[in-house]
Design a protein around this motif. Structure first.
Motif, PDB file in Angstrom:
ATOM      1  N   SER A  77       0.904  -1.255  -0.101  1.00 45.91           N
ATOM      2  CA  SER A  77       0.031   0.101  -0.142  1.00 45.91           C
ATOM      3  C   SER A  77       0.976   1.201  -0.090  1.00 45.91           C
ATOM      4  O   SER A  77       0.724   2.213  -0.546  1.00 45.91           O
ATOM      5  CB  SER A  77      -0.852  -0.083   1.259  1.00 45.91           C
ATOM      6  OG  SER A  77      -1.740  -1.198   1.350  1.00 45.91           O
ATOM      7  N   THR A  81       0.561   4.011  -3.339  1.00 50.34           N
ATOM      8  CA  THR A  81      -0.436   4.933  -2.909  1.00 50.34           C
ATOM      9  C   THR A  81       0.405   6.296  -3.590  1.00 50.34           C
ATOM     10  O   THR A  81       1.621   6.158  -3.687  1.00 50.34           O
ATOM     11  CB  THR A  81      -0.446   5.408  -1.491  1.00 50.34           C
ATOM     12  OG1 THR A  81      -1.457   6.493  -1.229  1.00 50.34           O
ATOM     13  CG2 THR A  81       0.760   5.389  -0.913  1.00 50.34           C
ATOM     14  N   VAL A 172      -8.795  -2.834   5.074  1.00 52.22           N
ATOM     15  CA  VAL A 172      -9.799  -1.455   4.487  1.00 52.22           C
ATOM     16  C   VAL A 172      -9.309  -0.245   4.430  1.00 52.22           C
ATOM     17  O   VAL A 172      -9.095   0.474   3.715  1.00 52.22           O
ATOM     18  CB  VAL A 172     -11.244  -1.622   5.152  1.00 52.22           C
ATOM     19  CG1 VAL A 172     -12.014  -0.507   4.851  1.00 52.22           C
ATOM     20  CG2 VAL A 172     -12.039  -2.827   4.784  1.00 52.22           C
ATOM     21  N   TYR A 173      -8.462  -0.258   5.765  1.00 48.53           N
ATOM     22  CA  TYR A 173      -7.533   1.312   5.969  1.00 48.53           C
ATOM     23  C   TYR A 173      -6.456   1.363   4.741  1.00 48.53           C
ATOM     24  O   TYR A 173      -6.529   2.580   4.257  1.00 48.53           O
ATOM     25  CB  TYR A 173      -7.040   1.295   7.296  1.00 48.53           C
ATOM     26  CG  TYR A 173      -7.985   1.647   8.447  1.00 48.53           C
ATOM     27  CD1 TYR A 173      -8.548   2.943   8.569  1.00 48.53           C
ATOM     28  CD2 TYR A 173      -8.357   0.830   9.488  1.00 48.53           C
ATOM     29  CE1 TYR A 173      -9.422   3.263   9.439  1.00 48.53           C
ATOM     30  CE2 TYR A 173      -9.083   1.125  10.431  1.00 48.53           C
ATOM     31  CZ  TYR A 173      -9.740   2.269  10.519  1.00 48.53           C
ATOM     32  OH  TYR A 173     -10.696   2.629  11.509  1.00 48.53           O
ATOM     33  N   LYS A 175      -6.717   0.027   1.895  1.00 52.15           N
ATOM     34  CA  LYS A 175      -7.077   0.086   0.488  1.00 52.15           C
ATOM     35  C   LYS A 175      -7.522   1.504   0.488  1.00 52.15           C
ATOM     36  O   LYS A 175      -7.431   2.476  -0.607  1.00 52.15           O
ATOM     37  CB  LYS A 175      -8.539  -0.921   0.466  1.00 52.15           C
ATOM     38  CG  LYS A 175      -9.141  -0.611  -0.977  1.00 52.15           C
ATOM     39  CD  LYS A 175     -10.393  -1.592  -0.922  1.00 52.15           C
ATOM     40  CE  LYS A 175     -11.025  -1.429  -2.317  1.00 52.15           C
ATOM     41  NZ  LYS A 175     -12.208  -2.287  -2.297  1.00 52.15           N
ATOM     42  N   GLU A 176      -8.136   2.179   1.484  1.00 57.11           N
ATOM     43  CA  GLU A 176      -8.335   3.731   1.429  1.00 57.11           C
ATOM     44  C   GLU A 176      -7.210   4.510   1.339  1.00 57.11           C
ATOM     45  O   GLU A 176      -7.083   5.556   0.732  1.00 57.11           O
ATOM     46  CB  GLU A 176      -9.132   4.015   2.647  1.00 57.11           C
ATOM     47  CG  GLU A 176     -10.548   3.561   2.906  1.00 57.11           C
ATOM     48  CD  GLU A 176     -11.376   4.024   4.107  1.00 57.11           C
ATOM     49  OE1 GLU A 176     -10.420   4.779   4.921  1.00 57.11           O
ATOM     50  OE2 GLU A 176     -12.420   3.597   4.504  1.00 57.11           O
ATOM     51  N   GLU A 179      -6.232   4.033  -2.578  1.00 57.26           N
ATOM     52  CA  GLU A 179      -7.429   4.626  -3.587  1.00 57.26           C
ATOM     53  C   GLU A 179      -8.022   5.887  -3.085  1.00 57.26           C
ATOM     54  O   GLU A 179      -8.762   6.324  -3.992  1.00 57.26           O
ATOM     55  CB  GLU A 179      -8.391   3.319  -3.701  1.00 57.26           C
ATOM     56  CG  GLU A 179      -7.884   2.114  -4.329  1.00 57.26           C
ATOM     57  CD  GLU A 179      -9.041   1.126  -4.115  1.00 57.26           C
ATOM     58  OE1 GLU A 179     -10.044   1.291  -3.963  1.00 57.26           O
ATOM     59  OE2 GLU A 179      -8.605  -0.095  -4.512  1.00 57.26           O
ATOM     60  N   GLY A 180      -7.591   6.436  -2.035  1.00 52.55           N
ATOM     61  CA  GLY A 180      -8.646   7.468  -1.451  1.00 52.55           C
ATOM     62  C   GLY A 180      -7.983   8.735  -1.793  1.00 52.55           C
ATOM     63  O   GLY A 180      -7.991   9.779  -1.013  1.00 52.55           O
ATOM     64  N   GLY A 536     -20.404   6.961   3.657  1.00 53.00           N
ATOM     65  CA  GLY A 536     -19.076   6.877   4.201  1.00 53.00           C
ATOM     66  C   GLY A 536     -19.240   6.855   5.778  1.00 53.00           C
ATOM     67  O   GLY A 536     -18.138   6.160   6.251  1.00 53.00           O
ATOM     68  N   ARG A 539     -19.510   3.002   6.382  1.00 52.80           N
ATOM     69  CA  ARG A 539     -17.991   2.313   5.900  1.00 52.80           C
ATOM     70  C   ARG A 539     -17.043   2.793   7.254  1.00 52.80           C
ATOM     71  O   ARG A 539     -16.314   1.813   7.429  1.00 52.80           O
ATOM     72  CB  ARG A 539     -17.418   3.136   4.664  1.00 52.80           C
ATOM     73  CG  ARG A 539     -16.261   2.322   4.047  1.00 52.80           C
ATOM     74  CD  ARG A 539     -15.601   3.097   2.955  1.00 52.80           C
ATOM     75  NE  ARG A 539     -16.676   3.595   1.973  1.00 52.80           N
ATOM     76  CZ  ARG A 539     -16.807   2.927   0.836  1.00 52.80           C
ATOM     77  NH1 ARG A 539     -16.477   1.696   0.635  1.00 52.80           N
ATOM     78  NH2 ARG A 539     -17.878   3.135   0.008  1.00 52.80           N
ATOM     79  N   SER A 540     -17.200   3.766   7.786  1.00 53.10           N
ATOM     80  CA  SER A 540     -16.182   4.026   8.964  1.00 53.10           C
ATOM     81  C   SER A 540     -16.681   2.967  10.108  1.00 53.10           C
ATOM     82  O   SER A 540     -15.834   2.720  10.935  1.00 53.10           O
ATOM     83  CB  SER A 540     -16.157   5.523   9.391  1.00 53.10           C
ATOM     84  OG  SER A 540     -15.849   6.330   8.308  1.00 53.10           O
ATOM     85  N   LYS A 543     -15.748  -0.440  10.558  1.00 51.69           N
ATOM     86  CA  LYS A 543     -14.148  -0.876  10.985  1.00 51.69           C
ATOM     87  C   LYS A 543     -14.078  -0.848  12.503  1.00 51.69           C
ATOM     88  O   LYS A 543     -13.264  -1.212  12.871  1.00 51.69           O
ATOM     89  CB  LYS A 543     -13.152   0.441  10.384  1.00 51.69           C
ATOM     90  CG  LYS A 543     -13.196   0.365   8.854  1.00 51.69           C
ATOM     91  CD  LYS A 543     -12.383   1.641   8.713  1.00 51.69           C
ATOM     92  CE  LYS A 543     -12.637   2.200   7.147  1.00 51.69           C
ATOM     93  NZ  LYS A 543     -11.971   3.522   7.008  1.00 51.69           N
TER      94      LYS A 543
END
Length: 588
Positions: A77, A81, A172-173, A175-176, A179-180, A536, A539-540, A543
Motif C-alpha cells: 500500500s 499510494t 480496509v484502511y 485500501k483507502e 485509492e482515496g 461513508g 463504511r467508517s 471498521k
C-alpha cells in the motif's frame, strides 16, 4: 398530657429500633461482601486460567499468523499510494521496522495483560454485580452462575473481534490509503528532512520514555493514597458509588483493587511515552524544523508533569522547561493526545488544545456521580443493539419487496465480492437503516436520534471516543437534511440512492420509479452528497470493534427469515421464526 407522654415514650422507643435496623443493615452488607468476595475468588481461580488462556493464545495466534500479511499489505500500500511523495515514502519505510516491532511487542504484552485481567477480574465483578438483583433467590443464583461460562464465552468473543479488526478492518484502511487520493493534495516531505525525522524520533524515545517512567513512578504513591482518600470519603459520606446500598459491595471491591488501577496507569503512561517520542518525527515533518522537533521532545515531558499535577490536585504548573515548538497551528492534523475525560485536568477554564501532551491515564479523582445519575446515561451496548435491530427490520422490509435476495445475503456471508448485491448488503442496507433513523428522528422533532424506544441526545449519550466519531457527523447530517426540506419524491430517490450505494439503476419500486432523478442539478448534487455521507459513515462504522460480528449475525437472521417466509408460503408453517430469533439473540 397523657397523649404528650405517649408520644415522647414512642420517640424514645423508636430510636433503639432504628439503631438496631441500621446495625442489621450494616451487618448484612458486611456479610454479603465477605460471601461474594470468597465466592468470586473461587470462580476466579477456576475460570480465570481458562479464559485467560483462550484470550492470550487466540490473540497472540492472530498476531503471529497475520504478521507476514500485515507487513506485505503495508509495504504494498505504501508503494502503490500516491497520497505521499517519494521522500515521505522513504521515511515511512525506514520507520516500518520500528512500528512492526512495537506491534509485535506491545501486541503480545497487551494480549497477556488483558487476558489475565479479563479472565481473573470478570468473575469478581460479575459476582458482585449479582447483588443488584432484587430478590434473594436471584442474588444467590446469579452470584453462582454469573462470571463462569459467560467469562469464557466473552474471551472467545474478544478473540473473534480482534481477528476481524486485524483481517478485515486493517486491509480496509490500507485500501483507502491506496485509492482515496482523488481531489486531495498529496503529502510531501523534503529528502533533507528525513534524517532529521529519524534523529528526533530516536531522541524522543531516549528522552521521553525514561522521564515519563520516573514521573509516573514518583507520583504513583500519591495517586494511590489520593484515590483511597476519595473512595473512603465517598464511603463515609455515602456519595457517588456508595449512595445506593446494593452498590456498596462493588464500591468496596474498587477500594481493594485500587492499587491495580494505579499499576495499570503507570504501565499505560510508559507505553504512551513510546508514541509520544515517535511523534517528534511528525513535528519535524509539519514544522519543517529540526529545532522545533527537539523542542517538542523537551516540552512533552513538561506537559506530562503539568497535567498529572492537575489530575492529582498537586501544585499548578511545572518546574521543567517547556519550549514552544509550534510556529503555526496545523490545518490538517491534530496533536496526539490521550486523556481520560473532557472534564479532567484544568476543566473548563483550560480546554484541551492541539498542543497538549499525552498524560498518564488516571481515573478522575473528583467526586463521582451517583448511581441514579449514571443509570440515566444510555449505554453503548444499547446503541449497538438498537442499530442492529433496525438493520434487521429494514432488511426484512427489503426482502419482502425483493430488493435483496437470500442468495445475495449468503454470498456476502461467504465473502464473495463479485456479486451485484455485495455493495447493497455490506453498505446499502446499514446506510438505509441509518437514513430511516435520521428521518424518523426529524419527524419526531427530536433534538438527537430516536433509536427504538429511547432517544440519544447530547445529555444522555455515552461519553465514548468511538461514539464521538459517529454521533456528531450524524447530527450534522440530520441538520442538513432538515435544511433541504425535501419533497416526498426526493426522499424516495434518496432512499433508493442509499440502498444501492449510489447506483440508481437498481430495481426497487419504492415510489421513486426506476430512474426518477431530480431535474435541478444543484438539488441532485445535494441529495447525492447526503447519500455519499451516509455510506461513508457506515463504511467508517464497519471498521469498529464488534460491528462485523454483530452485522454478520443480522445477515444470518435475515437469511433465516427469508427461508421461513418461503417455507411458510408453501406450507403455512410460521411458528419457527420467532423461536429462532429468541434462541439467536445478539450477544452483549
Amino acid at each position: 398530657m397523657e397523649s404528650v407522654k405517649g408520644w415522647v415514650a414512642a420517640d424514645y422507643a423508636a430510636e433503639p429500633m432504628a439503631s438496631v435496623q441500621h446495625s442489621l443493615r450494616v451487618a448484612y452488607v458486611v456479610f454479603s461482601f465477605c460471601a461474594a468476595f470468597f465466592l468470586s475468588g473461587i470462580k476466579a481461580v477456576v475460570v480465570g486460567p481458562v479464559a485467560a488462556a483462550v484470550m492470550i493464545v487466540g490473540n497472540v495466534g492472530v498476531i503471529l499468523v497475520l504478521f507476514p500479511a500485515h507487513v506485505w499489505w503495508a509495504i504494498y500500500s505504501l508503494i502503490k499510494t500516491d497520497r505521499i511523495n517519494a521522500g515521505l515514502k522513504l521515511a515511512v519505510l525506514l520507520a516500518l521496522p520500528v512500528l512492526f516491532g512495537l506491534w509485535l511487542g506491545l501486541g503480545i504484552l497487551g494480549s497477556a495483560l488483558v487476558g489475565l485481567g479479563y479472565g481473573f477480574f470478570t468473575p469478581w465483578i460479575s459476582t458482585f454485580e449479582a447483588f443488584r438483583q432484587e430478590s434473594e433467590a436471584k442474588k444467590f443464583v446469579h452470584g453462582i452462575v454469573d462470571g463462569t461460562w459467560g467469562t469464557i464465552k466473552g474471551s472467545c468473543t474478544v478473540v473473534r473481534d480482534f481477528a476481524d479488526i486485524c483481517f478485515h478492518s486493517y486491509p480496509v484502511y490500507l485500501k483507502e490509503l491506496r485509492e482515496g487520493s482523488q481531489n486531495r493534495e498529496p503529502h510531501s516531505i523534503r529528502l533533507l528532512d528525513v534524517p532529521s525525522c529519524i534523529v528526533v524520533a530516536l531522541l524522543g524515545l531516549v528522552v521521553d520514555i525514561p522521564l515519563y517512567t520516573v514521573i509516573a513512578l514518583v507520583k504513583s504513591p500519591y495517586m494511590l493514597f489520593k484515590g483511597w482518600q476519595r473512595l473512603l470519603h465517598d464511603l463515609i459520606s455515602r456519595e457517588g458509588p456508595f449512595l445506593e446500598t446494593v452498590c456498596v459491595p462493588i464500591a468496596g471491591l474498587a477500594i481493594l483493587f485500587w492499587p491495580l488501577v494505579v499499576v495499570g496507569s503507570v504501565l499505560l503512561a510508559i507505553v504512551s511515552s513510546i508514541f509520544v517520542g515517535l511523534y517528534g518525527a511528525v513535528i519535524v515533518f509539519q514544522e519543517r524544523s529540526f529545532q522545533r522537533g527537539v523542542s517538542y521532545v523537551v516540552a512533552m515531558v513538561a506537559e506530562f508533569d503539568e497535567y498529572t499535577n492537575d489530575w492529582l490536585y498537586l501544585r499548578e504548573g511545572t518546574v521543567l522547561p517547556k519550549p514552544s515548538y509550534r510556529k503555526r497551528k496545523p490545518s490538517n492534523s491534530t496533536e496526539f493526545s490521550v486523556r481520560t475525560n473532557a472534564s479532567g485536568g484544568k476543566g473548563a477554564d483550560h480546554p484541551p488544545g492541539p498542543s497538549e501532551a499525552p498524560a498518564m491515564l488516571v481515573p478522575n479523582l473528583a467526586p463521582a456521580r451517583s448511581v441514579r445519575e449514571a443509570i440515566q446515561e444510555v449505554k453503548m451496548v444499547q446503541i449497538w443493539e438498537n442499530m442492529m435491530k433496525s438493520c434487521e427490520q429494514r432488511g426484512r422490509d427489503l426482502l419482502n419487496q425483493n430488493v435483496i435476495m437470500a442468495a445475495g445475503l449468503a454470498e456476502w456471508l461467504r465473502g464473495a465480492k463479485e456479486g451485484g448485491h455485495h455493495e447493497t448488503v455490506s453498505l446499502g442496507l446499514p446506510s438505509y437503516s441509518l437514513l430511516c433513523t435520521v428521518l424518523q428522528s426529524i419527524r419526531a422533532g427530536s433534538g438527537g436520534l430516536v433509536l427504538g424506544s429511547f432517544e440519544v441526545n447530547q445529555h444522555n449519550r455515552p461519553q465514548d471516543r468511538l461514539l464521538d466519531w459517529f454521533f456528531h457527523p450524524v447530527l450534522v447530517l440530520k441538520e442538513q437534511i432538515q435544511a433541504l426540506r425535501m419533497t416526498e419524491e426526493e426522499v424516495r430517490f434518496l432512499e433508493k440512492l442509499t440502498v444501492f450505494a449510489g447506483n440508481v439503476a437498481g430495481g426497487w419500486e419504492n415510489g421513486a420509479g426506476m430512474m426518477v432523478v431530480p431535474q435541478d442539478p444543484v438539488r441532485l448534487a445535494q441529495i447525492q452528497a447526503i447519500s455519499r455521507r451516509l455510506v461513508g459513515i457506515v463504511r467508517s462504522l464497519s471498521k469498529f470493534p464488534t460491528y462485523r460480528r454483530r452485522y454478520r449475525h443480522v445477515v444470518k437472521l435475515l437469511i433465516a427469515y427469508s427461508v421461513e417466509r418461503e417455507s411458510s408460503g408453501r406450507s403455512s408453517a410460521s411458528g419457527r421464526s420467532a423461536s429462532y430469533f429468541e434462541i439467536t439473540q445478539l450477544d452483549v
